[in-house]
Design an enzyme around this catalytic site. Structure first.
Site, PDB file in Angstrom:
ATOM      1  N   HIS D 103      17.619 -28.546  10.048  1.00 50.95           N
ATOM      2  CA  HIS D 103      17.026 -27.499   9.216  1.00 50.95           C
ATOM      3  C   HIS D 103      16.461 -26.434  10.146  1.00 50.95           C
ATOM      4  CE1 HIS D 103      16.267 -31.150   6.728  1.00 50.95           C
ATOM      5  NE2 HIS D 103      16.474 -30.380   5.712  1.00 50.95           N
ATOM      6  N   GLU D 234      23.829 -30.849  -1.793  1.00 53.35           N
ATOM      7  CA  GLU D 234      23.514 -32.279  -1.670  1.00 53.35           C
ATOM      8  C   GLU D 234      22.728 -32.730  -2.892  1.00 53.35           C
ATOM      9  OE1 GLU D 234      21.983 -33.584   2.096  1.00 53.35           O
ATOM     10  OE2 GLU D 234      20.710 -35.083   1.132  1.00 53.35           O
ATOM     11  N   GLU D 270      24.799 -38.331  -0.339  1.00 51.56           N
ATOM     12  CA  GLU D 270      23.953 -39.301   0.364  1.00 51.56           C
ATOM     13  C   GLU D 270      23.819 -40.532  -0.520  1.00 51.56           C
ATOM     14  OE1 GLU D 270      20.313 -37.886   2.204  1.00 51.56           O
ATOM     15  OE2 GLU D 270      19.286 -39.741   1.663  1.00 51.56           O
ATOM     16  N   HIS D 273      20.667 -41.394  -2.312  1.00 47.88           N
ATOM     17  CA  HIS D 273      20.411 -40.582  -3.501  1.00 47.88           C
ATOM     18  C   HIS D 273      21.251 -41.090  -4.669  1.00 47.88           C
ATOM     19  CE1 HIS D 273      19.158 -36.951  -0.758  1.00 47.88           C
ATOM     20  NE2 HIS D 273      18.347 -37.980  -0.667  1.00 47.88           N
ATOM     21  N   ASP D 298      26.027 -37.966   3.951  1.00 48.91           N
ATOM     22  CA  ASP D 298      24.794 -38.310   4.664  1.00 48.91           C
ATOM     23  C   ASP D 298      24.671 -39.823   4.639  1.00 48.91           C
ATOM     24  OD1 ASP D 298      24.022 -35.801   5.418  1.00 48.91           O
ATOM     25  OD2 ASP D 298      22.107 -35.845   4.386  1.00 48.91           O
ATOM     26  N   ASP D 309      13.260 -42.810  -1.836  1.00 51.19           N
ATOM     27  CA  ASP D 309      14.209 -42.567  -0.762  1.00 51.19           C
ATOM     28  C   ASP D 309      13.683 -43.177   0.531  1.00 51.19           C
ATOM     29  OD1 ASP D 309      16.531 -41.247   0.018  1.00 51.19           O
ATOM     30  OD2 ASP D 309      15.519 -39.385   0.500  1.00 51.19           O
ATOM     31  N   ASP D 311      15.788 -43.792   3.209  1.00 51.16           N
ATOM     32  CA  ASP D 311      16.593 -43.270   4.320  1.00 51.16           C
ATOM     33  C   ASP D 311      16.760 -44.293   5.431  1.00 51.16           C
ATOM     34  OD1 ASP D 311      17.190 -40.751   3.265  1.00 51.16           O
ATOM     35  OD2 ASP D 311      15.356 -39.843   4.017  1.00 51.16           O
ATOM     36  N   ASP D 341      21.493 -39.450   7.953  1.00 48.72           N
ATOM     37  CA  ASP D 341      20.226 -38.923   7.423  1.00 48.72           C
ATOM     38  C   ASP D 341      19.281 -40.109   7.230  1.00 48.72           C
ATOM     39  OD1 ASP D 341      18.208 -37.538   6.293  1.00 48.72           O
ATOM     40  OD2 ASP D 341      19.371 -36.644   4.686  1.00 48.72           O
TER      41      ASP D 341
END
Lengths: 438, 438, 438, 438
Positions: D103, D234, D270, D273, D298, D309, D311, D341
């Site tokens: 980012h 996304e 992802e 998600h 991701d 989430d 991750d 991710d």
């Protein structure tokens, strides 16, 4: 006569080099193979449930039956019940499974009244006794169906009407008697209707008191008749009831402790129930074992994306490894077992699907056993876990474990030793190690 | 000097005829109004938590702080801590709330070591004592933050390293001392890091044993110093930890019973935790009360479509009615209270939003109190529920409740009386009756 | 003859001053009462579904039927089907509900083959036509049951076997014909088996293509026969299928847009499906309306703590207010309606429970209508929402809305105007305002 | 100079015979190894995300940072940002990973205003360009952080205030410029704050219109400057927002189709998600591919028992096999990749844990690739699936697929051919076959 119901299907062979399409052979499960000092069948103690496999129809809330079995004419006759049972024992035998399990109402039709129901039951128990003797298949556990009949719609032992509780009591009385007669190694209670749909019309405490009273009477009667099997409670959080009083392992333990029943019962854990209660697959197995209360396992699985009990055949090796690791660590699951409380999918309509499903699950658990055994035999992971807790093996840690330490002493320790060193939990390292084995 | 931090905002008035846009007045909460024989404020015992309301920043896992408070310079200085506390007491007073609650580390900055942290704490406790006296606001409960500091990342009392457990012990020792000094009516334990992220690196039983040892030392120290407040455990199923050992009310009860601690602790129930554990909003409040263990309530709410703790202000009258009905039925929540463990939304950045949120929730609970009181006073619903269970009031039902009945006797009852009559559960009727009141 | 099936139960009266125990009267629903310029019955357009209310048995996956209806002998005869339908129209009439809805197979038994099934259907459609005329009750929508029969176990329009797709097509062909004949205002598709249980045996794209082809044929046939009702798709995320292709409103919209079908279909939203898809109660109603595709509503509710479709009667005023606000804002739900796709609880076995449940839900929606109407009429909330977006009403905001702005221009705006002012979202303020109305 | 930040850690070697405790070597991932005609690294296209791995602190909503990195002084200085980036490239290189992703605000500090932020960004982009050239590591995608800064708390492109939308536009304008400069192969939009917390204060349609307008401006600017990377959206269902407009793959497709944007965007899926949206792990990957819109992945995982989430690093071979099967079937993921991710657990505080986590996940995906490749190469499963649908390959099935069939014709087919044969779905057979490979 051994191939009346499943003609053309032989005893399932062990064929370790079979290809992907050969799903009617064992590729891993080899009952007499020795693993960590005992045979595979001794560690795994597979059992097949009568209800799903011989009474399941494939009906669901949105669809009619799909599973048409040639031996089953759909009637409630004793003759039909006998054919089902004979088909069952042929099935158990061809799979080479040594245990079965049933509800009273699965094996024999409910009669016009209690006496008639009991008489029907006796007929089928006679046949079961004969078939057990003939095949060597044994009864892992019996249980009473106190949830399907409309009389139990508002609960059995927790019904607001004592008349219904009495009916449940009469049924369990008979259930314990036949369990004894058939040499059941356990007896299970699953309280599918013991709970509430709405708190608005419910007195929770009074219902729990009644459930405890019911269990106490069961213990008394068990002792009176000399039934020596283990009594097991099977937790489930919900479905059919909105909230079941036996929500999960810890909830049952709280109940048992509260009413002084914890010496008389152990738990029968079903992982599909565990995940519905919001835990990871092996959580309740682990927790029950931690408290010395893991009595038996209803080995199945659900879909984590679904909110109801799908009772699927367990096919995930990571899951079976985790469960078998707990079983190995507590030295086996005897007198419990791994009962497949599973049903073939509604769309798996062939007789062969019944075999393929059980074989796949048995191989999955056999692979889990081998993985877990290797993990424990090599000791790499277990040693690292033990090391994590080593500060409690001596010194002030040992004093804490013995209940000798005090807040004042621990404060003094901190004032002298300052800030603790930060130690990585290394979760990804452990996950990578597991992937080495699985 | 009374309006230093919230200038222009008066003591919140009671204005029952206010319009929809007037959200800075009480429309229902009228502290001295008598309801079923006691004042509203006696039934409701509102408390405001210091952490969310004065330490919350609006930061979330995906965003930076949004809540900028004019009195807070963002520093860890004692001066800043004092300003925050003074703002807090102004806020409590303007709302007319009589209780507050805090974690040790909310009110005073952690120092370079334990001694310094304790010294900081003493400074702020001095101020709290002064402000309590001045305003008449009392301390509902104190608690220790054993989860935010990195040392506790792998648990406090369940940390694999005894050094960390010792640190937690030292912190709770001090916590009990200041609770006593400030006249706390309770002391809370919330085990945010007591649990596991992965079973792979965890010895569950050993961790539970350590947690029990820790609680026993707390009980011993509490008695030693003569702190007379109630010790409370607050269940939560998960978050931050994947599984928290204090999953829900029944799980905590199992733990307490197992280690013989159930006479020393009660429960502090937070409904947002209850729903995260898969239960309905009022379940844990109801269950804890059923076992005589409902000590206090962290009154908030979550979103049923979200899987994490949102700590929202409770605004649903059906929910508040259900909770207050339990409180009324057990004769009040004393020495506990209704602590708003809530935070304004991250986007509600104005000082006024702090007031509006608390006022809205206080009015929602006041409406719940009025509804529940009316339900109980009129007795229409309670009478119908009692009637449902009346078969246990005499005869064989009473024998079951007294533990005198046996399976044989119940079987005989069924053989004589046949099939029970089927009785409607009438859920929709009860739901309609509730809609009459709410 | 008007009281053959529900003797002793009169037309349900409107009695606004009834007490809590009087659940057999309307306390709020007053069909001719004018609300925001139209009658209550015009806004609410209640409909009763035939399947739950006249074909539901109370059976669930763990229990046998409980709901014994005096007119239903349990047979598949045409005589039985006719009695059920007559009972239905008596029920609709006594409630004063003006619409009903059915699946083809609810009203008439499936025959030995398609021709026979169609013939059976014709017999019952004749009766329906007669009863509609006699009572004035109209058909909100018809639909075909393409999920209960075993032939559809692997899907209807998405079945891997074209023979099954053809069967479904033949059934819908007939369904559209009878819908036309009975003056149905809509025709609904619910794809309970269109989806997958396992991706392992599924070609997702090919199945979606087939579903689209099926819908295109339906559109062509509808036009050919001159049926003018709206075609509706009803989203549901899962159950009975693990994943349903019509997951939620947006998923259906994606499908319709992808295959160029979005001008031919609207959505029939059921909030119990919305919440199962992870959204808040009114989400799909709101989203469908936002895209101009809200065609009708299956007004029911679920339990947020349960992961399956409970089809409960909606009793929460906040929910009904939220739904009715959307309906009011889009100027009504015509030609759709509020169809109660609800079933009495399995334990609510009395005939009276059927009435009480519908009455309670109708009153709940009537209260929601009154609340929503007042909110809109007073305009306090709507004005504040409009004000939130006012920066888009002119200047650069209007340019963005018109598609005239560019990134360069917006960057320039920021360079000139600096950091935006932070504006509170005021969620708690809005929640408090809603509590004023509800 | 190659070992400044991770001294003592060499380039990670490939060591297929390593033991369980050796988690700092690749056991399966061997970049140049040819699998189904292409190299492993060509199929897998791993990418490391800068935000979690170099900006993650281990803070969570209940705890302070735990991850202390020697090169990071915690400041917002450019010097610190440069050290982080240099550490990043050393890390990517030692792992042998060829792509990274970031980012805008991860790599360079936000300044006092937009110009300053852009200037900071330029400094770090200069360094990135230099390091990319030096190491050969390329940019898989860039993205703009439009969710962390308080100005975006009520949304960026869906903010009720056009001033905030303009700020987001300015940021994305710059983001596209630097993406072009660094040769990014894609550009990602993740709308973490585009959605709602409460429908009470929200105009859904107007917000969606604004989001579409924003995307159209992005497309225009991309074309204007000649950036040729793929634009990706996304999906995520919720968190931090209660409802995100980009709920899941199908929801995004609906949005894109509705606003005519579906030719300009693909999806970045992802799986963590996907599961939060209520689907199975590989669902959105499968669906996006079915519609030709799978742009990038991701690759991470969550815990099915958690509602947020996490991750986590993907470690489950069944999951990675399912994903890689889709990738293989669509001929690769170019120009997308498998971007991790993922974040190390908060308790995994050692530098080594960063490596172990990535290595474990890369090996898990490499094993998945090998399994999927073998499944496709042997063709046993794919052939059986194709056979399931073969009735659509000719005759009336082919006519349906071509859009030539009609309801009348299909009805005629059924009248002539009668009831379809019932065909087993064989789910357990497929599951067993998969277990052969995994």
């Amino acid at each position: 006569p051994d191939a009346v119901y499943f003609p053309g299907i032989p005893a399932i062979p062990f064929k370790p080099d079979a290809g992907p399409n050969e799903t009617m052979v064992y590729k891993t499960y080899n009952p007499k193979q020795i693993v960590n000092g005992r045979s595979m069948e001794d560690w795994l103690r597979y059992s097949i449930c009568f209800w799903h496999t011989f009474r399941g129809t494939g009906a669901d809330p949105f669809g009619f039956p799909t599973l048409i079995r040639p031996w089953d004419d759909g009637s409630d006759s004793l003759a039909n019940a006998k054919r089902r049972m004979r088909a069952g024992f042929e099935f158990f035998s061809k799979l080479g499974v040594k245990y079965w399990a049933f509800h009273d109402r699965d094996i024999a039709p409910e009669g016009a009244n209690l006496s008639e129901s009991n008489k029907n039951l006796d007929v089928l128990v006679d046949l079961a006794e004969e078939l057990q003797k003939k095949t060597g298949v044994k009864l892992l556990w019996a249980t009473c169906n106190l949830f399907a009949h409309p009389r139990y719609m508002n609960g059995a032992s927790t019904n607001p009407d004592v008349h219904v509780l009495a009916y449940g009591a009469a049924q369990v009385k008979k259930g314990l008697e036949i369990a004894k007669r058939l040499g059941a190694e356990n007896f299970v209670f699953w309280g599918g209707r013991e709970g509430y749909h709405s708190l608005l019309n419910t007195n929770v405490r009074r219902e729990l008191d009644h459930m405890a009273a019911f269990f106490k009477m069961a213990v008394a009667y068990k002792k009176k008749i000399g039934f020596t099997g283990t009594l097991l409670i099977e937790p489930k959080p919900k479905e059919p009831t909105r909230h079941q009083y036996d929500y999960d392992a810890m909830t049952v333990i709280a109940f048992l402790k509260n009413y002084g029943l914890d010496k008389e019962f152990k738990l029968n854990i079903e992982p599909n129930h565990t995940t519905l209660a919001g835990h990871c697959y092996e959580h309740d197995v682990t927790v029950a074992a931690a408290y010395g209360l893991l009595g038996s396992i209803d080995s199945n699985t659900g879909s984590p994306d679904l909110g109801w009990d799908t009772d699927q055949f367990p096919m995930d090796i990571k899951n079976t490894t985790a469960v078998m690791k707990v079983v190995l660590e507590q030295g086996g699951i005897q007198p419990g077992g791994l009962n497949f409380d599973c049903k073939v999918r509604r769309e798996s309509i062939e007789l062969m699907d019944m075999f393929i499903a059980h074989i796949g699950a048995m191989d999955a658990f056999a692979r889990g056993l081998l993985c877990a055994a290797k993990i424990l035999a090599e000791g790499v992971i277990t040693k690292q876990v033990a090391e994590r807790y080593s500060s409690f093996d001596s010194g002030i840690g040992a004093r804490v474990e013995k209940g000798e330490a005090t807040f004042e002493e621990l404060e003094k320790f901190v004032l002298e030793n300052g800030e603790p060193k930060r130690i990585s939990g290394r979760q990804e390292h452990y996950e990578s190690m597991i992937n080495y084995y699985v």
